[in-house]
Scaffold this motif. Structure first.
Motif, PDB file in Angstrom:
ATOM      1  N   UNK A 110     -17.641 -22.281  57.237  1.00  0.00           N
ATOM      2  CA  UNK A 110     -18.767 -21.971  58.175  1.00  0.00           C
ATOM      3  C   UNK A 110     -18.254 -20.628  60.092  1.00  0.00           C
ATOM      4  N   UNK A 111     -17.278 -20.111  59.349  1.00  0.00           N
ATOM      5  CA  UNK A 111     -15.580 -20.004  60.324  1.00  0.00           C
ATOM      6  C   UNK A 111     -16.691 -18.310  60.981  1.00  0.00           C
ATOM      7  N   UNK A 112     -16.946 -17.945  59.914  1.00  0.00           N
ATOM      8  CA  UNK A 112     -17.299 -16.899  60.682  1.00  0.00           C
ATOM      9  C   UNK A 112     -17.900 -16.307  61.017  1.00  0.00           C
ATOM     10  N   UNK A 113     -19.232 -17.392  61.004  1.00  0.00           N
ATOM     11  CA  UNK A 113     -20.435 -18.035  62.234  1.00  0.00           C
ATOM     12  C   UNK A 113     -20.916 -18.816  63.241  1.00  0.00           C
ATOM     13  N   UNK A 114     -19.265 -19.367  63.643  1.00  0.00           N
ATOM     14  CA  UNK A 114     -19.013 -20.110  63.876  1.00  0.00           C
ATOM     15  C   UNK A 114     -19.912 -19.961  65.679  1.00  0.00           C
ATOM     16  N   UNK A 115     -19.800 -18.661  66.100  1.00  0.00           N
ATOM     17  CA  UNK A 115     -20.471 -18.639  67.238  1.00  0.00           C
ATOM     18  C   UNK A 115     -22.066 -18.195  66.898  1.00  0.00           C
ATOM     19  N   UNK A 116     -22.529 -18.099  65.775  1.00  0.00           N
ATOM     20  CA  UNK A 116     -23.992 -17.931  65.785  1.00  0.00           C
ATOM     21  C   UNK A 116     -24.938 -18.805  66.247  1.00  0.00           C
ATOM     22  N   UNK A 117     -25.789 -18.364  66.335  1.00  0.00           N
ATOM     23  CA  UNK A 117     -27.090 -19.120  66.420  1.00  0.00           C
ATOM     24  C   UNK A 117     -27.590 -20.074  65.037  1.00  0.00           C
ATOM     25  N   UNK A 118     -27.356 -21.578  65.277  1.00  0.00           N
ATOM     26  CA  UNK A 118     -28.101 -21.878  64.176  1.00  0.00           C
ATOM     27  C   UNK A 118     -29.327 -21.296  63.047  1.00  0.00           C
ATOM     28  N   UNK A 119     -30.474 -21.520  64.192  1.00  0.00           N
ATOM     29  CA  UNK A 119     -31.244 -20.716  63.587  1.00  0.00           C
ATOM     30  C   UNK A 119     -31.429 -19.809  62.426  1.00  0.00           C
ATOM     31  N   UNK A 120     -29.534 -18.779  62.631  1.00  0.00           N
ATOM     32  CA  UNK A 120     -29.547 -17.051  62.572  1.00  0.00           C
ATOM     33  C   UNK A 120     -28.587 -17.148  61.521  1.00  0.00           C
ATOM     34  N   UNK A 121     -28.652 -18.630  61.323  1.00  0.00           N
ATOM     35  CA  UNK A 121     -27.860 -19.132  59.865  1.00  0.00           C
ATOM     36  C   UNK A 121     -28.829 -18.080  58.275  1.00  0.00           C
ATOM     37  N   UNK A 122     -28.142 -18.477  57.237  1.00  0.00           N
ATOM     38  CA  UNK A 122     -28.954 -18.083  55.869  1.00  0.00           C
ATOM     39  C   UNK A 122     -29.081 -20.105  56.062  1.00  0.00           C
ATOM     40  N   UNK A 123     -30.638 -19.793  55.034  1.00  0.00           N
ATOM     41  CA  UNK A 123     -31.415 -21.053  54.168  1.00  0.00           C
ATOM     42  C   UNK A 123     -29.626 -22.012  54.092  1.00  0.00           C
ATOM     43  N   UNK A 124     -28.902 -21.569  53.166  1.00  0.00           N
ATOM     44  CA  UNK A 124     -27.240 -22.298  52.838  1.00  0.00           C
ATOM     45  C   UNK A 124     -26.950 -22.441  54.306  1.00  0.00           C
ATOM     46  N   UNK A 125     -26.048 -21.904  54.344  1.00  0.00           N
ATOM     47  CA  UNK A 125     -25.474 -22.045  55.876  1.00  0.00           C
ATOM     48  C   UNK A 125     -26.148 -22.885  55.983  1.00  0.00           C
ATOM     49  N   UNK A 126     -27.314 -23.294  56.536  1.00  0.00           N
ATOM     50  CA  UNK A 126     -28.038 -24.100  57.501  1.00  0.00           C
ATOM     51  C   UNK A 126     -27.608 -25.396  56.982  1.00  0.00           C
ATOM     52  N   UNK A 127     -28.022 -25.950  55.893  1.00  0.00           N
ATOM     53  CA  UNK A 127     -27.515 -27.107  54.870  1.00  0.00           C
ATOM     54  C   UNK A 127     -26.205 -27.447  55.052  1.00  0.00           C
ATOM     55  N   UNK A 128     -25.405 -26.454  55.230  1.00  0.00           N
ATOM     56  CA  UNK A 128     -23.869 -26.978  54.707  1.00  0.00           C
ATOM     57  C   UNK A 128     -23.327 -27.375  56.323  1.00  0.00           C
ATOM     58  N   UNK A 129     -24.144 -26.167  57.703  1.00  0.00           N
ATOM     59  CA  UNK A 129     -23.397 -27.417  58.791  1.00  0.00           C
ATOM     60  C   UNK A 129     -24.782 -28.658  58.660  1.00  0.00           C
ATOM     61  N   UNK A 130     -25.942 -28.818  58.246  1.00  0.00           N
ATOM     62  CA  UNK A 130     -26.546 -29.767  58.731  1.00  0.00           C
ATOM     63  C   UNK A 130     -25.461 -31.161  58.132  1.00  0.00           C
ATOM     64  N   UNK A 131     -25.402 -30.705  56.942  1.00  0.00           N
ATOM     65  CA  UNK A 131     -24.232 -31.682  56.223  1.00  0.00           C
ATOM     66  C   UNK A 131     -23.355 -32.048  56.391  1.00  0.00           C
ATOM     67  N   UNK A 132     -22.686 -30.885  57.312  1.00  0.00           N
ATOM     68  CA  UNK A 132     -20.873 -31.132  57.805  1.00  0.00           C
ATOM     69  C   UNK A 132     -21.147 -32.266  59.322  1.00  0.00           C
ATOM     70  N   UNK A 133     -22.399 -32.178  59.527  1.00  0.00           N
ATOM     71  CA  UNK A 133     -22.449 -32.702  61.301  1.00  0.00           C
ATOM     72  C   UNK A 133     -22.534 -34.713  60.383  1.00  0.00           C
ATOM     73  N   UNK A 134     -23.226 -34.767  59.408  1.00  0.00           N
ATOM     74  CA  UNK A 134     -23.548 -35.913  59.890  1.00  0.00           C
ATOM     75  C   UNK A 134     -21.734 -36.452  58.783  1.00  0.00           C
ATOM     76  N   UNK A 135     -21.531 -35.373  58.222  1.00  0.00           N
ATOM     77  CA  UNK A 135     -19.885 -36.172  57.746  1.00  0.00           C
ATOM     78  C   UNK A 135     -19.059 -36.266  58.828  1.00  0.00           C
ATOM     79  N   UNK A 136     -19.758 -35.540  60.127  1.00  0.00           N
ATOM     80  CA  UNK A 136     -18.685 -36.131  60.823  1.00  0.00           C
ATOM     81  C   UNK A 136     -18.436 -37.482  61.505  1.00  0.00           C
ATOM     82  N   UNK A 137     -19.846 -38.041  61.812  1.00  0.00           N
ATOM     83  CA  UNK A 137     -20.327 -39.628  61.649  1.00  0.00           C
ATOM     84  C   UNK A 137     -19.314 -40.740  60.962  1.00  0.00           C
ATOM     85  N   UNK A 138     -19.070 -39.977  59.840  1.00  0.00           N
ATOM     86  CA  UNK A 138     -18.676 -41.272  59.006  1.00  0.00           C
ATOM     87  C   UNK A 138     -19.661 -42.414  58.578  1.00  0.00           C
TER      88      UNK A 138
END
Length: 553
Positions: free
Chosen positions: A410-438
């Motif tokens: 998600x490097x190339x879209x780091x400054x984008x609004x989450x709602x502007x991502x594709x469906x697949x990119x949103x899935x990856x962002x959500x999973x990444x957010x949860x994984x940071x919680x360990x």
């Protein structure tokens, strides 16, 4: 004359310096079915939206898009609605009324169709799509699959000449997805409707397509015939290759001659030309349930007191350090299970035992987003859970965010609004957010929805790492192939219960509908075949031996 024609089209979203679509030219003939494929975020959805004026929100477009010889920009809104139908990937997002019959009539009312004619067309379409029994139902009471069929019927009642579909089966169970694809094929064959469809899972869609349009990073890299796309993707190392039908992939990877098979029937004919070793009978072993991370005993839950319970005396236990997949039809209660297990819903009866900290990823990843950029979305984890991460310095937090951005691509879209991502990119962002919680236990609702084949493989590798560190993964999924490849245990939810959580090989070998196309092919050669994945099939085809993947998988 081509029915759809693009000439050197580029498109920029508002306030973007780089175009999302780059100098695209192609033609689609009347009555064709064209499959649009490519990695998540490559511009597929944007391309489809450019052919539906009601979905284009600002931005800059250069070049020309013509529909039946007429520039799209010169078409009136009424002409566009009558000629071009659109069905998206989120069934709920497209429904605008409260009743099924209202939804069917809504488009016709917008076109000022006379009342008598409207009733006849609505009745005819309800019968064609097999939803006459749902006619008086509330739309919010429908399952995801029923909603998607209703969306398609609501579009087709206006009799469009062109049908655009953006990953329409991504939230459907395997049986409902097959019915949906078969309905599309009937629409094409019986009404001559031209179809352009974007999909990540190509097993069911590719066999009905005439041509394949392949995109990479906003560019059209190939428009080719269906039969030869597999070989071309293999030679060019295109990651979309992994999403192709199993029969075609195996044919290409074994460097076989002749025309590539597209489905199970053709795959069986091809396999019969091979000399394969005798299959061994699958050995069944009982699951060793010694260390449990999460357990439900006698759990019951319902949304309304007078209605039938969604879960009734539901009992299941999930072992530590394993991936467990729950499969089942749309509307059977799979999401409800995860919400009960996570503590979002409180069961009416029964007990839950949890060893460790749970996190839940909803089917709609947007529910987790609160910040204006992707980068800030990940940073918010450390702010919102400051007690857990109180000792981390700003640099340590920044390093963890950067590492997650890189891993989730998600490097190339780091400054984008989450709602502007594709469906697949949103899935990856959500999973990444949860994984940071360990967390110790991940409860994932359709984690592969919208993901391309390359990132599915990466997610599978991530699951293996998490398992080795003792993490437990419980996922609800319609993705049969991903579950067969990466789950250790699988269970089928029916009537509010799971009969048994079984080792993955045992589960898929004993099922008829809920199994992989690979197993269907090899089972035709030997009913005791243990082969359920492409990797196992390749091992058989290349080494002439049967792979061992019994017991706990």
């Amino acid at each position: 004359m081509s029915q759809i024609e693009w000439k050197q089209v580029s498109y920029w979203y508002p306030q973007m310096e780089e175009p999302i679509l780059k100098d695209i030219s192609f033609q689609v003939k009347e009555g064709e079915i064209v499959l649009l494929c490519g990695k998540s975020g490559c511009g597929k959805s944007t391309l489809l939206r450019q052919m539906n004026p009601s979905l284009v929100s600002g931005g800059t477009l250069t070049g020309n898009i013509s529909i039946e010889g007429k520039l799209l920009e010169t078409m009136s809104p009424m002409e566009a609605v009558k000629n071009i139908g659109y069905v998206g990937q989120n069934p709920e997002a497209q429904i605008v009324t409260d009743k099924v019959w209202h939804e069917l009539a809504f488009g016709l009312e917008s076109l000022s169709v006379p009342n008598v004619q409207m009733k006849r067309r609505v009745a005819e379409m309800a019968e064609f799509f097999g939803i006459s029994g749902l006619f008086l139902k509330d739309t919010n009471a429908l399952s995801g699959g029923q909603m998607q069929i209703l969306n398609l019927a609501s579009v087709m009642v206006m009799r469009p000449k062109i049908l655009l579909l953006d990953e329409p089966t991504s939230q459907l169970d395997p049986i409902m997805a097959q019915r949906f694809i078969e309905t599309l094929k009937r629409i094409n064959e019986e009404f001559g409707v031209t179809i352009v469809i974007s999909e990540q899972c190509l097993e069911q869609v590719l066999p009905m397509a005439d041509r394949v349009l392949i995109m990479e990073e906003g560019k059209l890299v190939e428009l080719t015939d269906t039969r030869v796309c597999g070989q071309m993707m293999w030679e060019k190392k295109n990651p979309v290759f992994q999403a192709l039908p199993a029969a075609m992939k195996l044919h290409v990877e074994t460097k076989s001659s002749g025309s590539a098979p597209l489905n199970v029937v053709e795959g069986v004919r091809w396999l019969k030309t091979k000399k394969l070793a005798t299959f061994e009978t699958l050995q069944k072993e009982e699951r060793k349930n010694t260390d449990i991370s999460l357990e439900a005993k006698g759990v019951s839950f319902g949304y309304e007191k007078k209605q039938k319970k969604v879960l009734e005396d539901f009992s299941v236990s999930f072992p530590v350090g394993k991936v467990s997949a729950i499969l089942g039809g749309n509307g059977t209660g799979k999401t409800t299970i995860l919400k009960v297990l996570s503590g979002i819903y409180k069961p009416e009866r029964g007990k839950l035992k949890t060893k460790g900290r749970c996190v839940y990823m909803p089917q709609n990843p947007q529910l987790l987003f609160t910040e204006p950029t992707v980068c800030e979305e990940l940073e918010e984890v450390f702010i919102g859970h400051s007690r857990q991460f109180g000792n981390l310095s700003d640099k340590e937090i920044a390093d963890r965010v950067i590492e997650m951005l890189e891993f989730m691509e998600l490097n190339e879209v780091a400054s984008n609004h989450p709602f502007d991502l594709s469906g697949g990119q949103q899935q990856r962002l959500a999973l990444g957010k949860l994984l940071l919680l360990e967390p110790d236990i991940l409860l994932l609702d359709e984690p592969t929805k919208g993901l391309d084949a390359a990132f599915k493989e990466k997610m599978g590798e991530l699951f293996e790492k998490l398992k080795k560190s003792g993490k437990t993964i419980i996922m609800v999924s319609h993705d049969v192939d991903f579950s067969a490849e990466h789950a250790d245990y699988c269970g089928l939810l029916f009537q509010g219960q799971i009969a048994n959580l079984e080792p993955v090989n045992q589960f898929f070998c004993e099922n008829y509908f809920y199994t992989t196309s690979v197993h269907r092919m090899f089972q035709r050669l030997d009913e005791n075949s243990p082969v359920i994945t492409c990797k196992q099939a390749l091992e058989v085809l290349l080494s002439k031996t049967v792979p061992e993947r019994n017991g706990e998988g």
